[in-house]
Scaffold this active site. Structure first.
Site, PDB file in Angstrom:
ATOM      1  N   ASP B 430     -15.882  28.514   4.150  1.00  0.00           N
ATOM      2  CA  ASP B 430     -16.052  27.630   3.016  1.00  0.00           C
ATOM      3  C   ASP B 430     -17.498  27.146   3.069  1.00  0.00           C
ATOM      4  O   ASP B 430     -18.158  27.275   4.091  1.00  0.00           O
ATOM      5  CB  ASP B 430     -15.069  26.477   3.211  1.00  0.00           C
ATOM      6  CG  ASP B 430     -15.256  25.413   2.183  1.00  0.00           C
ATOM      7  OD1 ASP B 430     -15.485  25.779   1.034  1.00  0.00           O
ATOM      8  OD2 ASP B 430     -15.180  24.238   2.542  1.00  0.00           O
ATOM      9  N   GLU B 540     -29.101  14.499  -7.658  1.00  0.00           N
ATOM     10  CA  GLU B 540     -29.673  13.492  -8.549  1.00  0.00           C
ATOM     11  C   GLU B 540     -30.016  12.242  -7.775  1.00  0.00           C
ATOM     12  O   GLU B 540     -31.095  11.668  -7.945  1.00  0.00           O
ATOM     13  CB  GLU B 540     -28.653  13.151  -9.641  1.00  0.00           C
ATOM     14  CG  GLU B 540     -28.538  14.216 -10.688  1.00  0.00           C
ATOM     15  CD  GLU B 540     -28.587  13.612 -12.072  1.00  0.00           C
ATOM     16  OE1 GLU B 540     -27.598  12.976 -12.443  1.00  0.00           O
ATOM     17  OE2 GLU B 540     -29.617  13.736 -12.728  1.00  0.00           O
ATOM     18  N   PHE B 588     -26.887  17.770 -19.132  1.00  0.00           N
ATOM     19  CA  PHE B 588     -26.885  19.007 -18.344  1.00  0.00           C
ATOM     20  C   PHE B 588     -25.582  19.744 -18.576  1.00  0.00           C
ATOM     21  O   PHE B 588     -24.529  19.126 -18.654  1.00  0.00           O
ATOM     22  CB  PHE B 588     -26.996  18.659 -16.856  1.00  0.00           C
ATOM     23  CG  PHE B 588     -26.868  19.839 -15.969  1.00  0.00           C
ATOM     24  CD1 PHE B 588     -27.992  20.572 -15.632  1.00  0.00           C
ATOM     25  CD2 PHE B 588     -25.633  20.240 -15.484  1.00  0.00           C
ATOM     26  CE1 PHE B 588     -27.873  21.676 -14.819  1.00  0.00           C
ATOM     27  CE2 PHE B 588     -25.519  21.354 -14.675  1.00  0.00           C
ATOM     28  CZ  PHE B 588     -26.656  22.060 -14.340  1.00  0.00           C
ATOM     29  N   ASN B 864      -8.604  22.557  -0.053  1.00  0.00           N
ATOM     30  CA  ASN B 864      -8.698  23.809  -0.792  1.00  0.00           C
ATOM     31  C   ASN B 864      -8.829  25.017   0.123  1.00  0.00           C
ATOM     32  O   ASN B 864      -8.769  26.141  -0.322  1.00  0.00           O
ATOM     33  CB  ASN B 864      -9.894  23.751  -1.750  1.00  0.00           C
ATOM     34  CG  ASN B 864     -11.168  23.476  -1.012  1.00  0.00           C
ATOM     35  OD1 ASN B 864     -11.130  22.926   0.092  1.00  0.00           O
ATOM     36  ND2 ASN B 864     -12.280  23.852  -1.565  1.00  0.00           N
TER      37      ASN B 864
END
Lengths: 351, 1229
Positions: B430, B540, B588, B864
């Protein structure tokens, strides 16, 4: 293994908040064991090692082998197969009938020449061939308790089919082994002088003392319709019947020798011994051979070249290998720890 | 709502496990019986729901809900023996020996039952003790959990009782950071609005806090006095395992209030940021949702063990053959002529010459019992013990795999798979949380064509190391700042020094662009030290943090303005709060790959700031200033190849007219009802052009420590690493670069659904058409790639890399295309699958596992990854940070990706070599022993007479040869841990299964044959004709004892010869075993007990030891036997050395360092391959084409959606990633 995730519900297994104080560190404690750093010696089988081990084994083995060979050679052994000889010419076609016929006199004389000086004690063996003393049915056909203890004369379990007489009284000693007791007899004369055969002390002391009772006397022995072998003196306790004790220590292989007795007299080379033997024991049924063996002994025992030959051969082989390796080493040495031998260096693609 | 919900639940449960329904039936039965004692309030309960009376134990007693104590033990005192034995006899070997033991009680058997019963019972004993021990630990664990205290309302006070005494309907109080003791109905909290925050990490692996809100009606029951008055009645569904659903009603004062999952606090979660909450217990103990979810992890068997089964099967074949030979022999042999066997008259069937066929059949059984030792009974239990100790003592306690920062040691959760770790060929990893820390740091930048930032990334260090150049880290200057999101140093621009650079204006634009063009929300105190930024993506936040550190501190956002505290603008120390009006925000998204703001300066200046991927920005630049473009392009490439994520910054001055015109269109587009997104994009295009390039930023997606080095080492070891990630393709490629999985030397094949054709089809929205087009393109791409790949492989030998995205993968996994995909991907050095769902991760894993029959390992950290972890041969979970789900599903848990090196190259490799040694040795020693018996059979007239005494045979496996092999299985070490890591190629021997091939076994079998011949024929040949000077002759038992002594001595010494390292434990165990034999035989043959069946062995050893023969044999036989092996080993090592042997030789003079790291520095000489790659790297070559592109993050869109109050379906794997949303977003809204 820990199949359940039940502990997820427990308060102890939370992922923990950063702010939570960490007093108990889970840092494993250092120990050489858990870190797998135990001091160890790491032998590497270098060519030097190979060569020196072979040399060493050679150096040790050859002398031992020679000593063993010498011991074996010093033993003087007379082997005489008599089962083919001691049979009247007219009965040769039907040897079994001859041997089973009690009315025929089985006495037979053999002349043996002593090849070399034989020092006393001279051991008298009989050797049987193709006799499966190690057959499963045979080996288990005895009862040790009965042999040892007079009170247990009735214990005949395992002794099939020689358990009891027809009327059901127990046979002592029971079983096939005792029943088939060897019954040839030998008498030796040297010139006119009778060579006495000492039949005491031919069995292992431990057998005598612990396996065969002092107060156990043969009972109902060889009473059946079929006679197997020798009779036993019902008045002698089992632990005195050494021929039985020897016989009952079953042999490992179908060819075996058993000690018959000892002659306490030196023999000179070229002496001729006359053996008067009773050829009673039936080996004709199963094509077995019977041999009479007179042998001296060395520190290593009787005549057996096997040990000596094995030692010498292996020693010699080791010397040969040591030389061969040395030659290879000199001709085409392999540099120890040469990285170019690593497979990924030999084959850059590594596939 | 309630009624409908129940119906639904019922259908779900009917479909669910039978256990649940059985439980329900049981509950129904109980309820039926309880109806007879109906009391005042009690009403007959519908079978599909339960009624709980809060705070009223008496009323609840009637329903007899289960208690809150849990038990995860397998056995209890009574069931232990039957159940445990049953489990044991499910093993074929044990069952076989049970049958043999039964057989050996019959007269057919040549051996007494003791021969087989003793080893079997010892093996069973050891296994049962182990089971009991493990169960005891589980029991203790349960007890600890059950006796955790919790506050329960008793009268009008809180009283602390243990969890186990908790009952349904109780009112409990749970304090901050505490775990919920059962499934609770949330009543009240100390927070305003009846809200509380919970962490569900134990349930689903998500670390972000979740909000639960109590019903308004119950808010004020937080104090005990008040809570005592609470008399509610909960009607809810029966216990079930669905974590995210709950239906029920709360009835207070005949008012029915519907309940939802929002009011339920599940066991296993913990309370955060809330002083305490009060709740009513609804489900307890095993009926809680977490317990009903606890599935037993499917136990995996290692490949080696499966191969072992084949070996055992072969041994059975061998056994059968030997028995057959013996049986035929016995049928031929048996004959009345051997009169001394007493075959006259009535003979039992086994020896009756009249029916030779029956004789043969019966002898067959006899021989099976006799030769039973060929099956190594103690093998399985020995392996189990070895593996258990390897796990608990070596892997769990390895200091090299202990992560101090998170205080996590490695954890082996199963002990079945140790040796599998030594044979892994494919690793599926992963990305986020495993390879990376999901932590972005502003690292470098390029402003106006000049690069700034002195840091060196991990990958640059790695490259430098490879090329031999030492690239020393520049000493950090005083100006260096390192905080979360910012790791930058350059004295030219720090502390306002940029004002002295050539063109300070462009710096201002750069910093303002950083400070203005973003969607970050500031939070907390408005001072540079204390503020925290809430951002959709960590990128960001890093950029805004960078602006802050450069003196442009963004501290407040209102719907229309952004407040920036600018310092150092004119001169040092001058601080100025500037408010910029944000006129438009152009969002975005993944097609635009950029975002822009239009802002108005206080002085009226209108500027558009834009940041985005280099490709999209460069397309939209004005023609001017080619120099900056060229220089920035170079920098972008530099940064990209250093593994950094880059963004280009640009701006555009706008005139009022231009803006107003454009803004009209924008507003129009924004208010359009159809295709709004598309229209907005089109409008944005109109203004995002003629941009002026400012420069670029480079953000380091902080890798976990040592990841590139680890990957490098692993790939040297022949392991192929595939990255399977939910991230976008750009991010994934970026990380692959950063981790060294892909580099510019590689030929990349990209199969993506982001092509124009597919996009066009998607816009039309016809699913059938989309599927067809994607499928066609995938088929086409695969074919093309395969052809090209073959060319590249054959011609240039270039390494290949495959990058494929989830959508394409979906079609490529189609049974028809599978083969092509597999073919292509197996030829590639690295494979990156992006945008894949958890299920696809599992599919890819099993594609390789089943399709290519390679051994696979999956590593991941989040919920996951669970399916992938379970699908692979070996599943590894990253423990420590992101919750427990992955760890709970894994076989091994480690704290850091880099520990894989230790786990695989050291522990895995050792386990593999050790177990191979153990298994082959077991095979050898039992075969040797049994073959001596077999040779003897030939000379006993095939009667099945045993050669050895019963006790010799029964103790051979469990005493005389048991311990040393276990010691070897624990301690044998061909090369030290540091060398294992220094020469990763050694690992390839495991991948190729070099030590457990049929060829290896054949060699052992050959030597077993050789040894058994020596043992048997040497002893029998040498023991004829009397063996001491008293002329007495040996019998059967003397010879067999002699042979057995030789067997024990030789077999033990043979093990010593197979050892690579000999510790004192080896000495102790081997000499101990030989000694044990002598002690045993001294006692056994010296003492005569009335219990002996036969006295064959009496005094035998003393008789033997009184002869020279014995000692000569004891010297001869083992040496002759071992010389063969010695010769073989010598020749093998001399002419065909294994790699590990060469490594041993290279380092033969080195003492083993106490620290593994010491040796890592040693030996900088280059191997030929390294030299070659170094030479290649020195050649001039085409410039790197790769530039990183940072600006995406999984879950980005859904984050924004949720910010705007729009519901976007959250994909679980997205949510799990968003560590940034940990704090309370809501409080600020």
């Amino acid at each position: 293994m820990n199949s359940s995730s039940g502990s997820a519900a427990g308060p102890s297994s939370g992922s923990g908040d950063e702010s939570a104080p960490r007093r108990n560190s889970k840092r494993p404690k250092y120990s050489k064991f858990t870190q797998q750093e135990l001091p160890a010696c790491k032998p590497i089988l270098t060519p030097k090692w190979v060569i020196s081990v072979f040399t060493l084994v050679g150096v040790i083995f050859v002398p031992i082998g020679i000593a063993a060979l010498m011991a074996s050679n010093s033993v003087v052994e007379i082997v005489d197969r008599y089962d083919t000889e001691c049979i009247p010419a007219n009965m040769i076609a039907d040897k079994v009938a001859y041997i089973q016929n009690d009315t025929i006199n089985k006495i037979c004389t053999r002349n043996l020449t002593v090849p070399k000086d034989m020092d006393q004690p001279i051991y008298v063996y009989y050797q049987l061939d193709n006799f499966y003393q190690n057959h499963r049915r045979y080996v288990k056909s005895r009862n040790d308790a009965q042999l040892k203890d007079a009170d247990k004369a009735n214990k005949t379990s395992g002794c099939d089919p020689e358990k009891t007489t027809k009327d059901g009284s127990p046979i002592v000693p029971c079983g096939l082994i005792a029943w088939s007791l060897f019954n040839d007899t030998y008498n030796f004369t040297l010139g006119n002088q009778n060579l006495s055969v000492n039949k005491n002390g031919i069995s292992w002391k431990s057998d005598r003392d612990h396996k065969f009772g002092k107060d156990v006397y043969p009972k109902n022995f060889q009473n059946g319709t079929l006679r197997g072998g020798a009779n036993l003196d019902p008045n002698k306790s089992l632990n005195e019947q050494e021929n039985l004790i020897v016989w009952m220590r079953t042999a490992a292989l179908p060819t075996f020798r058993k000690l018959y007795g000892k002659i306490h007299q030196d023999l000179k080379a070229n002496d001729t011994i006359m053996v008067t033997l009773e050829n009673n024991y039936n080996t004709y049924s199963f094509n077995g051979k019977k041999k009479l063996v007179l042998s001296t002994s060395s520190w290593l025992g009787g005549k057996n070249d096997f040990l000596g030959i094995a030692y010498v051969t292996i020693g010699g082989l080791c010397f040969f290998l040591a030389t061969a390796f040395t030659v290879v080493y000199l001709v085409k040495p392999r540099k120890l720890g040469d990285p170019s031998y690593l497979s990924w260096n030999r084959n850059p693609l590594g596939h | 709502m309630g009624g409908r919900g129940w119906e639904r639940m019922q259908t779900v449960r009917l479909g669910a496990a039978g256990a649940a329904s059985r439980r329900r039936e049981a509950a129904e039965l109980r309820q039926v019986s309880s109806q007879t004692v109906r009391l005042g309030r009690v009403q007959p309960q519908a079978p599909s729901h339960r009624t709980i009376y809060c705070n009223d134990r008496d009323a609840n007693n009637i329903a007899r809900f289960k208690g809150n104590s849990i038990s995860t033990t397998k056995y209890n005192v009574l069931t232990f023996l039957p159940k445990g034995l049953f489990e044991q006899f499910r093993r074929v070997a044990n069952l076989y020996f049970l049958m043999i033991s039964i057989l050996s009680t019959t007269p057919i058997s040549p051996v007494s039952p003791v021969t087989n019963v003793v080893p079997l019972s010892l093996v069973l004993l050891v296994s049962l003790v182990k089971e009991a021990f493990e169960d005891w630990k589980r029991f203790q664990n349960d007890t600890a959990i059950n006796s955790t205290p919790v506050d329960v309302l008793q009268g009008q006070r809180w009283e602390s009782i243990s969890w186990r005494k908790l009952q349904v309907g109780d009112i409990v109080r749970v304090k901050q950071d505490g775990f919920f003791p059962a499934d609770l109905l949330f009543l009240a909290s100390t927070n305003a609005d009846g809200v509380c925050y919970i962490e569900t990490a134990n349930l689903d692996g998500e670390t972000n806090l979740k909000i639960r809100k109590a019903l308004e009606r119950t808010w004020d029951y937080s104090l005990p006095e008040k809570a005592a008055e609470f008399k509610g009645e909960i009607q809810c569904e029966q216990p079930n395992n669905s974590l995210y659903t709950f239906t029920g009603n709360l009835i207070i004062e005949s008012q029915t209030l519907p309940l939802s999952p929002n009011q339920i606090l599940l066991r296993g979660c913990s309370l955060r940021n809330t002083e305490y909450v009060v709740g009513a217990v609804t489900f307890t103990g095993h009926e809680t949702k977490v317990m009903m979810n606890s599935m037993s992890v499917p136990s995996k068997r290692s490949t080696l063990e499966r191969k072992l089964d084949k070996l055992i099967l072969t041994l059975f074949g061998g056994l059968f053959l030997m028995c057959l030979i013996g049986a035929i022999g016995s049928g031929i042999f048996i004959n009345r002529k051997y009169y001394y066997l007493g075959l006259f008259g009535d003979v039992e069937d086994q020896f009756n010459p009249n029916n030779r066929f029956v004789v043969a059949i019966l002898t067959m059984f006899t021989l099976i019992t006799l030769y039973s030792t060929i099956i190594p009974i103690s093998l399985y239990v020995s392996i189990e013990m070895i593996k258990f100790i390897q796990c608990t003592q070596f892997i769990n306690k390895d200091l090299h795999m202990y992560h101090a920062e998170s205080n996590t040691p490695a954890l082996a959760r199963t002990s079945n798979l140790n040796e599998e770790l030594g044979q892994v060929e494919y690793i599926f990893s992963d990305k986020t949380g495993t390879l990376t820390r999901n932590l972005m740091e502003f690292f470098k930048c390029s402003i106006g064509g000049e690069a700034y930032g002195t840091g060196i990334t991990e990958i640059e260090k790695g490259q430098a190391q490879r090329t031999g150049k030492k690239k020393n880290e520049v000493n950090r200057s005083d100006t260096a700042v390192h905080e979360k999101g910012f790791n930058f140093d350059d004295s030219r621009i720090m502390c306002g020094a940029w004002r002295n650079e050539r063109d300070p204006e462009i710096f201002k634009e750069f910093f303002r662009c950083l400070a203005l063009c973003h969607t970050v929300l500031p939070e907390g105190d408005e001072s540079p030290e204390k503020i925290t930024y809430q951002a959709a993506s960590p990128d960001e936040a890093a950029l805004v943090t960078a602006a802050k550190n450069f003196g442009f501190f963004f501290y407040r956002r209102t719907p229309t303005t952004v407040m920036v505290r600018e310092s150092h603008v004119e001169k040092m120390g001058n601080i100025q709060d500037v408010s910029y009006e944000i006129l438009n925000f152009l969002e975005f998204n993944s097609t635009r790959k950029r975002q822009s703001v239009v802002c108005r300066y206080p002085n009226g200046r209108l500027v558009l700031y834009c940041k985005g991927a280099d490709t999209v920005i460069y397309e939209r630049l004005a023609d001017a200033n080619q120099d900056i473009k060229r220089l920035t392009r170079e920098h972008l490439e530099q940064f990209g190849s250093a593994g950094l994520r880059t963004l280009c910054l640009a701006y555009r001055e706008l005139t009022n007219d231009l803006y107003e015109k454009w803004n009209e269109k924008f507003i129009q587009a924004k208010s359009s009802l159809r295709d709004r997104e598309k229209k907005l994009d089109e409008v944005a295009e109109l203004i995002e052009k003629s941009l002026i390039l400012i420069g670029c930023t480079a953000i380091e997606d902080k890798l976990q420590d040592g990841v590139p080095a680890c990957i490098e080492t692993l790939s040297q070891a022949g392991i192929k690493i595939w990255v399977l990630t939910g991230d976008k393709m750009e991010t994934a490629i970026n990380i692959a670069y950063a981790c060294n999985l892909i580099n510019n030397d590689m030929k990349q094949f990209i199969i993506t659904s982001e092509t124009d054709a597919i996009r066009e089809a998607e816009e039309k929205g016809d699913p059938v058409e989309i599927a067809r087009i994607i499928k066609d393109s995938v088929i086409h791409d695969l074919k093309r790639c395969l052809e090209e790949a073959q060319q590249y492989l054959h011609i240039s030998g270039q390494k290949l890399a495959l990058i494929i995205d989830g959508k394409c993968l979906m079609y490529a996994l189609d049974p028809n295309l599978r083969v092509n995909l597999l073919n292509l991907s197996l030829n590639c050095g690295s494979v990156v699958c992006c945008r894949v769902s958890p299920l696809q991760k599992a599919q890819v894993t099993s594609l390789v596992k089943k399709g290519a029959r390679k051994i696979t390992l999956s590593i991941g950290d989040g919920a996951n990854d669970v399916s992938m972890i379970q699908a692979a041969h070996v599943g590894v979970g990253i423990s420590g940070l992101e919750g427990m789900q992955a760890v709970m599903a894994s076989d091994f848990a480690i704290a850091q990706f880099r520990f894989l090196t230790d786990l695989l190259l050291v522990h895995g490799r050792w386990s593999y070599t050790r177990l191979c040694k153990v298994i082959t040795y077991f095979f050898y020693k039992n075969l040797t022993f049994t073959l001596t018996q077999f040779w003897f059979t030939f000379q006993t007239g095939f009667s099945g007479q045993r050669f050895y005494d019963d006790w010799f045979q029964s103790l051979y496996n469990v005493i005389f040869t048991a311990l040393p092999v276990i010691i070897v299985g624990l301690f044998d070490k061909d090369v030290s841990a540091s060398l294992s890591k220094k020469y990763p190629e050694l690992y390839k021997e495991g991948i190729r299964n070099m030590f457990f091939k049929w060829r290896v076994l054949a060699v052992w079998a050959f030597f077993a044959l050789y040894h058994s011949l020596i043992f048997y024929y040497f002893t029998t040949a040498a023991s004829q004709n009397g063996h001491n000077s008293s002329g007495k002759i040996f019998g059967l038992w003397d010879v067999s004892t002699m042979a057995f002594t030789c067997v024990v001595v030789t077999v033990n010494l043979r093990l010593l010869m197979a050892c690579n390292s000999i510790t004192r434990w080896h000495h102790l165990s081997i000499s101990g075993s030989i000694l044990a034999w002598f002690v045993f035989i001294f006692i056994y043959s010296g003492v005569m007990t009335p219990y002996d069946r036969q006295e064959n062995i009496f005094f035998v050893i003393y008789v033997l030891m009184s002869t020279f023969f014995f000692y000569l044999m004891l010297l001869l036989v083992p040496i002759v036997a071992l010389l063969g092996d010695f010769l073989y080993l010598g020749i093998q090592r001399w002419f065909y050395p294994y790699n590990y042997q060469i490594v041993q030789e290279i380092h033969r003079h080195e003492l083993e360092g106490t620290s593994r790291t010491e040796l890592m520095e040693v030996g900088n000489h280059l191997t030929p391959v390294e030299a070659r790659s170094y030479a290649i790297s020195q050649l001039p070559r085409e410039k790197s084409k790769h530039t990183g592109f940072a600006f995406d993050s999984p879950g980005y869109e859904s984050f924004f959606a949720s910010q705007q109050g729009v519901f976007a379906p959250q994909k679980p794997w997205d949510v799990a990633r968003r560590a940034s949303t940990r704090s309370k977003r809501t409080s600020q809204r």
